[in-house]
Design a protein around this motif. Structure first.
Motif, PDB file in Angstrom:
ATOM      1  N   GLY A  37       0.828  -1.214   0.000  1.00 43.13           N
ATOM      2  CA  GLY A  37       0.000   0.000   0.000  1.00 43.13           C
ATOM      3  C   GLY A  37       0.856   1.254   0.000  1.00 43.13           C
ATOM      4  N   ASP A  38       1.895   1.255   0.832  1.00 43.76           N
ATOM      5  CA  ASP A  38       2.765   2.437   0.911  1.00 43.76           C
ATOM      6  C   ASP A  38       3.616   2.575  -0.351  1.00 43.76           C
ATOM      7  OD1 ASP A  38       1.779   3.228   3.293  1.00 43.76           O
ATOM      8  OD2 ASP A  38       3.299   2.238   4.508  1.00 43.76           O
ATOM      9  N   LYS A  41       1.580   4.349  -2.852  1.00 45.87           N
ATOM     10  CA  LYS A  41       1.547   5.800  -2.557  1.00 45.87           C
ATOM     11  C   LYS A  41       2.835   6.468  -3.009  1.00 45.87           C
ATOM     12  CE  LYS A  41      -1.361   5.505   1.510  1.00 45.87           C
ATOM     13  NZ  LYS A  41      -1.309   5.380   2.947  1.00 45.87           N
TER      14      LYS A  41
ATOM     15  N   HIS B 191       2.962  -3.289  -8.826  1.00 41.23           N
ATOM     16  CA  HIS B 191       2.444  -2.096  -8.141  1.00 41.23           C
ATOM     17  C   HIS B 191       1.741  -1.150  -9.119  1.00 41.23           C
ATOM     18  CE1 HIS B 191       5.505  -2.899  -4.761  1.00 41.23           C
ATOM     19  NE2 HIS B 191       4.306  -3.265  -4.365  1.00 41.23           N
ATOM     20  N   MET B 199      -4.933  -3.594  -4.932  1.00 35.66           N
ATOM     21  CA  MET B 199      -4.814  -2.183  -5.317  1.00 35.66           C
ATOM     22  C   MET B 199      -3.563  -1.975  -6.159  1.00 35.66           C
ATOM     23  SD  MET B 199      -6.545   0.410  -5.154  1.00 35.66           S
ATOM     24  CE  MET B 199      -6.467   2.118  -5.567  1.00 35.66           C
ATOM     25  N   TYR B 204      -5.825   3.076  -8.770  1.00 37.76           N
ATOM     26  CA  TYR B 204      -6.028   4.268  -7.954  1.00 37.76           C
ATOM     27  C   TYR B 204      -6.406   5.464  -8.846  1.00 37.76           C
ATOM     28  CZ  TYR B 204      -4.799   8.443  -5.302  1.00 37.76           C
ATOM     29  OH  TYR B 204      -4.820   9.679  -4.722  1.00 37.76           O
TER      30      TYR B 204
END
Lengths: 55, 674
Positions: A37-38, A41, B191, B199, B204
């Motif tokens: 998750g990070d 980001k 990713h 996700m 996103y």
């Protein structure tokens, strides 16, 4: 809209994004300190920073 | 990472032993020889224990048994392994220690466990790394998942060999991906774009664009509603303006009519009287309104109870009087006493017997109604007192109300009289055709004016409501103002993310194939030098290593051949991936600012009994190749193989040691230089 935007992609900016992301991934590959998750980001931050810088 | 020294304290057979390793690039081999059972494997395992806290010992106890036996109750002893190493041209000390204490039952308890990494700073002081840094440094020195390829013994080689034979390849694939950077690309792709619920960056941005698109639709809706509301407001404004104009016109025409009516009247006095009457009527109506609202209603509320109670009292009073209940109470005689006379004594105070169904019994039972605790007479008296109070209040109230009603009635009469008088005066005013027409017109105009006022009020109320609704819509719209810009931005970021994914995906496929072919080529090159060219290695897309043996070679002893093959394959594999990593890093040196510089850094190979499975010819090949492949070789070997190894590697050996038992005890060994 995306296909049209892809045509306008700046190669140098894309190179910088690729460099930043792979560098980040290599570091995390060794340390495993950052969660998925990070990482997402952080990758978004790299993309946004480089795209904004190129304007 | 190059290992300079290892120090073992109370670790298995070694009570206090240090070994310094060869670090000269020209003479990079350290040979540690020893008979079987002297503790060579313990030395080899000590590296992994110090760095990763793991060993492959069957007996897990690591404290030296002699030390353990000598410990007295309550005494503590520490087991430690310290490795001094060079990494990125700096010297580090890695130390792992466990302290044991002998408890009252003479059993060992672990009381402390430490793992430290330190270096020496510019001032020559020791600097200890914190927990997070330690984790990172170990990964930098040599990640644990790769350690199996650089610290290995016969058992580990056998495991890897079996994996190769059974077609399992995950460890090899992981090692290649990790070292040549494919894992990082694969992770980046994962990713950037993912399947299922996981996700990713593209998901996103897609969600953001979607969200913003919804906002854009919502904004369009708000704009449409605001526009509609504005149109409705403007329309009503126009109508209201028109109405106001009409009202003004009416007012003007009424004034004109009034003027005509007045001009048709010669008696100015009559005109003045009429105006005066109108003023008086207005004043009287205001006075009446005040009296009804503030005075009459307030006082009516105060006396309402008495007013309502009066008819009931007037109905009840004559009946109570008729019964004469108030006079029948019996003083000082209680109901309890009467019950006592009837039920217990059965005789009256006067001596009359009180049997049931007798006149005396009936008489005394009848008296119960008038006996205390509260007799009917008493209750009637209480009621009469209350009745008197209510009636008194009501009398005052009624008198007051009557007076006020009378006052209002008087005002009404006065208003009626004055209105009648005003009408008569109006009739008298302008009593001509022109005046008459003006009067009629004025009447119609006044009715019209009243209607227009009503319409205007309605329009103004509607406009206010629409304005409020418009304000609410504008506030909601205000929240969405920046999202339209965000849509464009996020769509742009998404385009970059998708384009990068496409590029990485393309490069990944190319590189994956390229590295696999290169690895296969390098493995065959190295393997040929070790295994005299009778075997051909191939690597399939799933990184399964296939060994193709020539027929004449396949006829030899199967076990020996397979073990030797396994060793040779692993040497070849490790050598090949180190070469690939160096090659890759050299080419990408500019973008690898924080990567391990393999060219400078190098990797050690720490091997326990690696030559046992080979014959002399192959040992010669391996001994020639290994010092070339690895930057540092630490080899633990039994005496017989050691002599052969020393013979073939003599020009590369920098340090030589011998492991031997102390006092012929299998519990205590020492390492001595040769």
């Amino acid at each position: 809209m995306n296909e049209a935007l892809k045509q306008e992609i700046d190669k140098k900016t894309l190179d910088m994004i690729e460099f930043g992301i792979l560098r980040l991934e290599r570091k995390n590959e060794r340390t495993h300190e950052v969660s998925d998750g990070d990482m997402i980001k952080k990758i978004c931050n790299i993309i946004e920073k480089e795209v904004e810088r190129s304007k | 990472m190059i290992i300079r020294k290892i120090t073992l304290k109370n670790f298995r057979q070694y009570i206090d032993t240090s070994i310094e390793f060869a670090i000269d690039p020209e003479k990079n081999v350290t040979v540690v020889m020893g008979d079987n059972g002297t503790g060579k494997t313990t030395l080899a395992q000590a590296f992994q224990w110090a760095l990763y806290g793991k060993t492959r010992f069957q007996i897990r106890e690591i404290i030296n048994r002699i030390v353990r036996e000598k410990m007295t109750m309550g005494e503590s002893k520490t087991v430690s392994v310290t490795i001094e190493l060079f990494y990125n041209e700096k010297e580090y000390t890695v130390k792992r220690s466990v302290t044991y204490k002998k408890n009252a039952q003479m059993k060992l308890e672990e009381v402390d466990n430490k793992f430290t990494i330190s270096d020496i700073n510019e001032n020559g002081e020791f600097h200890y790394f914190n927990d997070g840094e330690k984790h990172y440094m170990i990964k930098q020195f040599l990640p644990k998942d790769l350690s199996g390829f650089f610290f290995f013994d016969g058992e580990r080689i056998e495991e890897m060999s079996k994996e190769i034979q059974s077609g399992k390849s995950e460890d090899f694939k992981e090692a290649v991906y990790s070292l040549v950077g494919l894992r990082a690309t694969q992770n980046a792709m994962g990713h950037l774009k993912s399947v299922g619920n996981k996700m990713s960056v593209t998901k996103y941005y897609k969600a953001e664009v979607e969200k913003n698109n919804k906002s854009a639709i919502a904004m369009a809706n708000y704009n449409r509603k605001i526009e509609e509301l504005q149109e409705a407001i403007d329309k009503r404004k126009r109508v209201a303006e028109e109405t106001k104009e009409k009202i003004a016109k009416c007012k003007k025409e009424i004034e004109e009519c009034q003027e005509i009516i007045f001009s048709e009247t010669h008696a100015m006095e009559l005109k003045q009287q009429y105006e005066k009457l109108l003023r008086e009527i207005k004043n009287l109506k205001e006075k009446r309104s005040r009296m009804v609202g503030k005075v009459l209603l307030k006082e009516f509320n105060n006396g309402f109870f008495a007013f309502c109670a009066r008819p009931l009292i007037e109905e009840a009073s004559p009946k109570i009087k008729e019964e004469g209940a108030g006079e029948k109470s019996i003083p000082d005689l209680t109901q309890k006493m009467i019950y006592y006379l009837i039920k217990q004594r059965k005789v009256c105070l006067c001596g009359t017997p009180l049997h049931e169904n007798t006149p005396a019994h009936a008489e005394i039972m009848g008296l119960l109604d008038y006996a205390q605790p509260k007799t009917i007479g008493m209750q009637v008296n209480d009621y009469r007192m209350k009745e008197e109070s209510i009636l008194k209040t009501d009398n005052v109230y009624m008198k007051d109300m009557k007076q006020k009603m009378q006052d209002i009635s008087d005002i009404d009469e006065e208003i009626n009289a004055k209105e009648q008088e005003a009408n008569e005066k109006m009739e008298a005013l302008g009593n001509t055709d022109k005046g008459e027409r003006a009067k009629n017109k004025k009447k119609v105009l006044e009715e019209e004016k009243a209607k227009l006022h009503e319409k205007l009020g309605f329009l103004e109320a509607e406009m206010k409501s629409k304005e409020q609704e418009k304000e609410r819509q504008e506030t909601e719209k205000g929240k969405l103002v920046i999202t339209n810009e965000d849509t464009i931005k996020n769509a742009n970021y998404l385009a970059y993310a998708e384009k990068l994914y496409e590029r990485l995906s393309e490069n990944y496929s190319k590189n994956e194939n390229k590295y696999r072919v290169l690895l296969e080529h390098r493995m065959n090159e190295i393997f040929k030098t070790i295994y005299d060219g009778n075997i051909r290695i191939s690597i399939d897309p799933r990184y399964r290593i296939n060994v193709n043996v020539q027929e004449e070679f396949a006829a030899e002893d199967e076990v020996e051949k397979n073990t030797a093959q396994g060793y040779a394959l692993i040497f070849a594999f490790i050598s090949a991936i180190i070469d690939l990593a160096k090659d890759k890093i050299n080419r990408n040196a500019l973008e690898e600012g924080d990567m391990i510089d393999v060219e400078k850094e190098g990797y050690p190979m720490v091997m326990d009994a690696p030559l046992s499975a080979f014959d002399k010819t192959r040992i010669k090949s391996i001994c020639t190749e290994i010092p070339r492949i690895a930057d540092q070789v630490i080899i633990f070997i039994k005496d017989t193989d050691g002599d052969v190894a020393e013979e073939y590697m003599s020009n590369k050996i920098g340090k030589r040691y011998m492991v031997r038992k102390v006092n012929d005890s299998s519990l205590h060994s020492e390492v001595i230089g040769r």
